[in-house]
Design a protein around this motif. Structure first.
Motif, PDB file in Angstrom:
ATOM      1  N   GLU A  71      12.957   5.940  -5.678  1.00 35.70           N
ATOM      2  CA  GLU A  71      13.972   6.986  -5.659  1.00 35.70           C
ATOM      3  C   GLU A  71      13.315   8.259  -5.155  1.00 35.70           C
ATOM      4  N   SER A  72      14.106   9.186  -4.685  1.00 33.74           N
ATOM      5  CA  SER A  72      13.555  10.449  -4.192  1.00 33.74           C
ATOM      6  C   SER A  72      13.783  11.546  -5.213  1.00 33.74           C
ATOM      7  N   LYS A  73      12.752  12.353  -5.389  1.00 31.45           N
ATOM      8  CA  LYS A  73      12.875  13.484  -6.322  1.00 31.45           C
ATOM      9  C   LYS A  73      12.478  14.743  -5.642  1.00 31.45           C
ATOM     10  N   LEU A 133       0.831  -1.200   0.000  1.00 33.93           N
ATOM     11  CA  LEU A 133       0.000   0.000   0.000  1.00 33.93           C
ATOM     12  C   LEU A 133       0.870   1.257   0.000  1.00 33.93           C
ATOM     13  N   ILE A 134       1.914   1.251   0.808  1.00 33.80           N
ATOM     14  CA  ILE A 134       2.830   2.397   0.837  1.00 33.80           C
ATOM     15  C   ILE A 134       3.462   2.583  -0.535  1.00 33.80           C
ATOM     16  N   TRP A 135       3.915   1.498  -1.158  1.00 35.66           N
ATOM     17  CA  TRP A 135       4.547   1.605  -2.478  1.00 35.66           C
ATOM     18  C   TRP A 135       3.560   2.179  -3.501  1.00 35.66           C
ATOM     19  N   PRO A 154       8.133   5.827   6.967  1.00 33.79           N
ATOM     20  CA  PRO A 154       9.516   6.171   6.605  1.00 33.79           C
ATOM     21  C   PRO A 154      10.430   4.949   6.518  1.00 33.79           C
ATOM     22  N   ALA A 155      10.218   3.962   7.397  1.00 35.82           N
ATOM     23  CA  ALA A 155      11.054   2.759   7.379  1.00 35.82           C
ATOM     24  C   ALA A 155      10.837   1.949   6.100  1.00 35.82           C
ATOM     25  N   VAL A 156       9.582   1.778   5.702  1.00 34.50           N
ATOM     26  CA  VAL A 156       9.279   1.024   4.480  1.00 34.50           C
ATOM     27  C   VAL A 156       9.821   1.763   3.264  1.00 34.50           C
ATOM     28  N   ILE A 157       9.639   3.069   3.216  1.00 35.05           N
ATOM     29  CA  ILE A 157      10.152   3.848   2.083  1.00 35.05           C
ATOM     30  C   ILE A 157      11.671   3.730   2.003  1.00 35.05           C
ATOM     31  N   GLN A 158      12.350   3.798   3.137  1.00 33.74           N
ATOM     32  CA  GLN A 158      13.807   3.655   3.157  1.00 33.74           C
ATOM     33  C   GLN A 158      14.225   2.265   2.664  1.00 33.74           C
ATOM     34  N   LEU A 198       1.155   4.230  -2.919  1.00 36.26           N
ATOM     35  CA  LEU A 198       0.944   5.657  -2.635  1.00 36.26           C
ATOM     36  C   LEU A 198       2.148   6.514  -3.025  1.00 36.26           C
ATOM     37  N   CYS A 199       3.288   5.878  -3.252  1.00 37.67           N
ATOM     38  CA  CYS A 199       4.481   6.606  -3.697  1.00 37.67           C
ATOM     39  C   CYS A 199       4.342   6.833  -5.198  1.00 37.67           C
ATOM     40  N   ASP A 200       3.806   7.986  -5.537  1.00 34.83           N
ATOM     41  CA  ASP A 200       3.491   8.263  -6.944  1.00 34.83           C
ATOM     42  C   ASP A 200       4.345   9.368  -7.556  1.00 34.83           C
ATOM     43  N   GLY A 201       5.320   9.835  -6.809  1.00 33.06           N
ATOM     44  CA  GLY A 201       6.170  10.916  -7.320  1.00 33.06           C
ATOM     45  C   GLY A 201       5.583  12.291  -7.089  1.00 33.06           C
ATOM     46  N   ALA A 202       4.388  12.358  -6.505  1.00 32.63           N
ATOM     47  CA  ALA A 202       3.752  13.640  -6.210  1.00 32.63           C
ATOM     48  C   ALA A 202       3.574  13.828  -4.701  1.00 32.63           C
ATOM     49  N   ARG A 203       3.327  12.726  -3.995  1.00 32.01           N
ATOM     50  CA  ARG A 203       3.092  12.802  -2.547  1.00 32.01           C
ATOM     51  C   ARG A 203       4.411  12.722  -1.780  1.00 32.01           C
ATOM     52  N   THR A 204       4.488  13.509  -0.728  1.00 38.07           N
ATOM     53  CA  THR A 204       5.643  13.439   0.158  1.00 38.07           C
ATOM     54  C   THR A 204       5.455  12.282   1.142  1.00 38.07           C
ATOM     55  N   THR A 205       6.534  11.936   1.820  1.00 39.38           N
ATOM     56  CA  THR A 205       6.451  10.915   2.864  1.00 39.38           C
ATOM     57  C   THR A 205       5.434  11.327   3.922  1.00 39.38           C
ATOM     58  N   ASP A 206       5.438  12.595   4.300  1.00 43.47           N
ATOM     59  CA  ASP A 206       4.476  13.088   5.297  1.00 43.47           C
ATOM     60  C   ASP A 206       3.029  12.953   4.800  1.00 43.47           C
ATOM     61  N   GLU A 207       2.790  13.256   3.527  1.00 40.81           N
ATOM     62  CA  GLU A 207       1.437  13.136   2.980  1.00 40.81           C
ATOM     63  C   GLU A 207       0.976  11.678   2.964  1.00 40.81           C
ATOM     64  N   ILE A 208       1.869  10.770   2.622  1.00 36.00           N
ATOM     65  CA  ILE A 208       1.535   9.344   2.626  1.00 36.00           C
ATOM     66  C   ILE A 208       1.194   8.900   4.044  1.00 36.00           C
ATOM     67  N   THR A 209       1.992   9.359   4.999  1.00 39.67           N
ATOM     68  CA  THR A 209       1.739   9.029   6.409  1.00 39.67           C
ATOM     69  C   THR A 209       0.373   9.545   6.844  1.00 39.67           C
ATOM     70  N   GLU A 210       0.036  10.763   6.465  1.00 42.62           N
ATOM     71  CA  GLU A 210      -1.259  11.348   6.839  1.00 42.62           C
ATOM     72  C   GLU A 210      -2.425  10.589   6.211  1.00 42.62           C
ATOM     73  N   ILE A 211      -2.291  10.197   4.951  1.00 37.39           N
ATOM     74  CA  ILE A 211      -3.352   9.442   4.271  1.00 37.39           C
ATOM     75  C   ILE A 211      -3.623   8.137   5.016  1.00 37.39           C
ATOM     76  N   LEU A 212      -2.553   7.416   5.334  1.00 36.95           N
ATOM     77  CA  LEU A 212      -2.717   6.131   6.006  1.00 36.95           C
ATOM     78  C   LEU A 212      -3.195   6.292   7.446  1.00 36.95           C
ATOM     79  N   SER A 213      -2.723   7.334   8.124  1.00 30.14           N
ATOM     80  CA  SER A 213      -3.172   7.587   9.500  1.00 30.14           C
ATOM     81  C   SER A 213      -4.651   7.930   9.542  1.00 30.14           C
ATOM     82  N   ALA A 214      -5.125   8.670   8.546  1.00 30.16           N
ATOM     83  CA  ALA A 214      -6.550   9.008   8.482  1.00 30.16           C
ATOM     84  C   ALA A 214      -7.389   7.770   8.181  1.00 30.16           C
TER      85      ALA A 214
END
Length: 87
Positions: free
Chosen positions: A85-87, A38-40, A72-76, A42-58
């Motif tokens: 990759e980070s952009k 699910l985290i992967w 952050p651990a899964v993304i790392q 949500l990693c679409d090149g537009a959302r930040t790590t914080d935004e992904i965290t907020e989506i899942l927390s909500a």
């Protein structure tokens, strides 16, 4: 601000009941669980790590503390394995 982006060529598959990220031409297989997949996604090149965290927390407020540590651990981990990759 970290914006994780999927590396071209990776795809999610279910093999023998397990979720894996695979890159067929580079022969990379990364075993995952539902949360990691699910985290992967949500990693679409537009959302930040914080935004992904907020989506899942909500979506899963009862697991908010774990989500804040896990995202952050899964993304790392996915980045270190070459799937993000980070952009």
């Amino acid at each position: 601000m970290i914006v994780p982006t999927p590396v071209d060529g990776f795809q999610i598959e279910t093999l023998d009941g397990e979720i894996v990220l695979l890159h067929p031409t580079r022969n990379i297989i990364i075993h995952s669980n539902q949360t990691g997949a699910l985290i992967w996604l949500l990693c679409d090149g537009a959302r930040t790590t914080d935004e992904i965290t907020e989506i899942l927390s909500a979506a899963y407020p009862e697991a908010s503390a774990e989500i804040r540590a896990d995202v952050p651990a899964v993304i790392q981990t996915l980045a270190s394995r070459g799937a993000l990759e980070s952009k």
